[in-house]
Enzyme design. Structure first.
Site, PDB file in Angstrom:
ATOM      1  N   SER A  53      41.788  12.442   8.475  1.00  0.00           N
ATOM      2  CA  SER A  53      42.147  11.308   7.609  1.00  0.00           C
ATOM      3  C   SER A  53      43.647  11.134   7.386  1.00  0.00           C
ATOM      4  O   SER A  53      44.068  10.074   6.926  1.00  0.00           O
ATOM      5  CB  SER A  53      41.484  11.484   6.240  1.00  0.00           C
ATOM      6  N   LYS A  64      45.424   8.127   8.745  1.00  0.00           N
ATOM      7  CA  LYS A  64      45.314   6.811   8.073  1.00  0.00           C
ATOM      8  C   LYS A  64      46.661   6.353   7.505  1.00  0.00           C
ATOM      9  O   LYS A  64      46.962   5.168   7.476  1.00  0.00           O
ATOM     10  CB  LYS A  64      44.293   6.892   6.929  1.00  0.00           C
ATOM     11  N   TYR A 120      39.811   4.447  16.163  1.00  0.00           N
ATOM     12  CA  TYR A 120      39.938   5.131  14.868  1.00  0.00           C
ATOM     13  C   TYR A 120      39.677   6.629  15.028  1.00  0.00           C
ATOM     14  O   TYR A 120      40.444   7.475  14.546  1.00  0.00           O
ATOM     15  CB  TYR A 120      38.972   4.499  13.841  1.00  0.00           C
ATOM     16  N   TYR A 156      41.189  11.154  -1.836  1.00  0.00           N
ATOM     17  CA  TYR A 156      39.792  10.733  -1.993  1.00  0.00           C
ATOM     18  C   TYR A 156      39.457  10.514  -3.465  1.00  0.00           C
ATOM     19  O   TYR A 156      40.304  10.088  -4.239  1.00  0.00           O
ATOM     20  CB  TYR A 156      38.820  11.746  -1.372  1.00  0.00           C
ATOM     21  N   VAL A 179      39.813  16.236   6.442  1.00  0.00           N
ATOM     22  CA  VAL A 179      38.726  17.212   6.355  1.00  0.00           C
ATOM     23  C   VAL A 179      38.915  18.439   7.260  1.00  0.00           C
ATOM     24  O   VAL A 179      38.153  19.395   7.170  1.00  0.00           O
ATOM     25  CB  VAL A 179      37.336  16.584   6.642  1.00  0.00           C
TER      26      VAL A 179
HETATM   27  N1  GLN Z   1      36.943  11.679  11.269  1.00  0.00           N
HETATM   28  C1  GLN Z   1      36.523  11.774   9.893  1.00  0.00           C
HETATM   29  C2  GLN Z   1      35.667  10.560   9.541  1.00  0.00           C
HETATM   30  O1  GLN Z   1      35.991   9.479   9.923  1.00  0.00           O
HETATM   31  C3  GLN Z   1      37.757  11.832   9.034  1.00  0.00           C
HETATM   32  C4  GLN Z   1      37.399  11.931   7.598  1.00  0.00           C
HETATM   33  C5  GLN Z   1      38.398  12.670   6.744  1.00  0.00           C
HETATM   34  O2  GLN Z   1      39.287  13.430   7.142  1.00  0.00           O
HETATM   35  N2  GLN Z   1      38.161  12.502   5.489  1.00  0.00           N
HETATM   36  O3  GLN Z   1      34.659  10.689   8.884  1.00  0.00           O
END
Ligand code: GLN
Length: 338
Positions: free
Chosen positions: A78, A81, A204, A256, A274
């Protein structure tokens, strides 16, 4: 430039911090992320994962300090992003990006399928739905060109030409992407995604699968701390006028559904992934990269949070703090305080 003595003291502090948090109790760890399978119970993967730990600091003077597994690669997940949001802003400007994705903390999990009912926008670019929207705003001729551009930008942030997609991670991510796929179809039905769902989803998940080290991560954070200019290579990675937008959204939405708690306790803009990584930015001063794969219920690195809390506390980094317990950072940054 810091003196040899300051460097030495800084390394000592980091080593101390590392040792103390390495021993952190496992009962706080809820799981580890394994691409393609989601979170596991600690017992299943603890052997190989639970000791992995690195802390890295990069100053806006271009000094880098690290301890632990600083050269161990992990997927950005994530955290990617942040950078793609910056690219969308550069390509389309604030107002156009705001039509596709909001800037409100959602209070929901990162993979929530809930949108702002008044306008069908994902709440913000730091949750999956928002990142699927910013990925859709990439302007290349085809997905291959988009990926090259994203990689180019990530390499500039890190000052590392070797950054690339880990194809194994990507294959696993793609094999368990139904929730992101469902989110994408829903967004497409609202007209919030214009590209083909599978193409956009793959782009993505490829950006999520780019591997970095905690050293790369700290330099990427320091680039944001330094007005978008990489302090080691002096290359511009993000137009300076958009740094504020990116940091604001990180501050309110980057952790989050525990972003509020983070803003309260740590008080600096950050983003977690994550894979167990956290990137945190102290504007004008410092970038922090921490990696430790044990996760809490929100999907945030347990050691990462503790380490950042302590660094923030000791150096007085919380944006509303008025004192530092430890004055080391002042001399470290003398001569360059943007
Ligand atoms: N690749 C994971 C997803 O899209 C990334 C999520 C994350 O790091 N929170 O669910």
């Amino acid at each position: 430039m810091p003196t040899q003595d300051i460097r030495q003291r800084m390394n000592q502090r980091l080593a101390e911090l590392y040792e103390r948090h390495l021993a952190l109790h496992e009962d706080k760890i809820v799981g580890y992320y394994t691409p393609g399978t989601g979170n596991h119970k600690p017992e299943e993967t603890a052997e190989s994962e639970h000791k992995r730990f690195a802390i890295c600091l990069a100053t806006t003077d271009g000094e880098v300090f690290y301890v632990g597994d600083h050269d161990r690669p992990f997927a950005l997940q994530s955290i990617s992003k942040v950078f793609v949001y910056g690219m969308a802003l550069e390509a389309h400007g604030r107002d156009n990006v705001l039509k596709r994705v909001g800037v409100e903390p959602s209070g929901d999990a990162f993979n929530s399928i809930v949108f702002d009912e008044r306008n069908n926008r994902p709440y913000n670019p730091m949750v999956n739905a928002g990142a699927l929207a910013t990925t859709d705003l990439m302007e290349g001729e085809d997905p291959a060109e988009d990926l090259e551009r994203i990689l180019g930008v990530l390499r500039r942030y890190a000052g590392n030409e070797d950054l690339k997609v880990d194809e194994d991670v990507f294959a696993l991510e793609m094999g368990s992407a139904d929730r992101n796929r469902a989110t994408s179809y829903l967004m497409r039905s609202y007209g919030m995604i214009s590209h083909a769902v599978e193409e956009n989803l793959a782009l993505y998940l490829r950006q999520c699968s780019v591997c970095v080290t905690s050293r790369d991560l700290a330099v990427m954070a320091a680039t944001l701390a330094n007005g978008g200019v990489n302090p080691v290579t002096e290359e511009q990675a993000l137009a300076s006028r958009y740094v504020r937008d990116v940091l604001s959204v990180m501050h309110t939405c980057g952790m989050y559904d525990s972003a509020g708690q983070w803003a309260y306790e740590v008080g600096i803009p950050a983003k977690s992934g994550v894979s167990g990584a956290i990137l945190a930015v102290v504007p004008g001063k410092l970038g922090i990269g921490v990696f430790s794969p044990g996760l809490d219920v929100y999907g945030n690195s347990v050691r990462g949070i503790k380490v950042c809390e302590e660094i923030s506390e000791r150096l007085g980094l919380h944006i509303f703090a008025d004192d530092a317990e430890d004055a080391l950072l002042g001399p470290l940054n003398s001569g360059n305080g943007t």
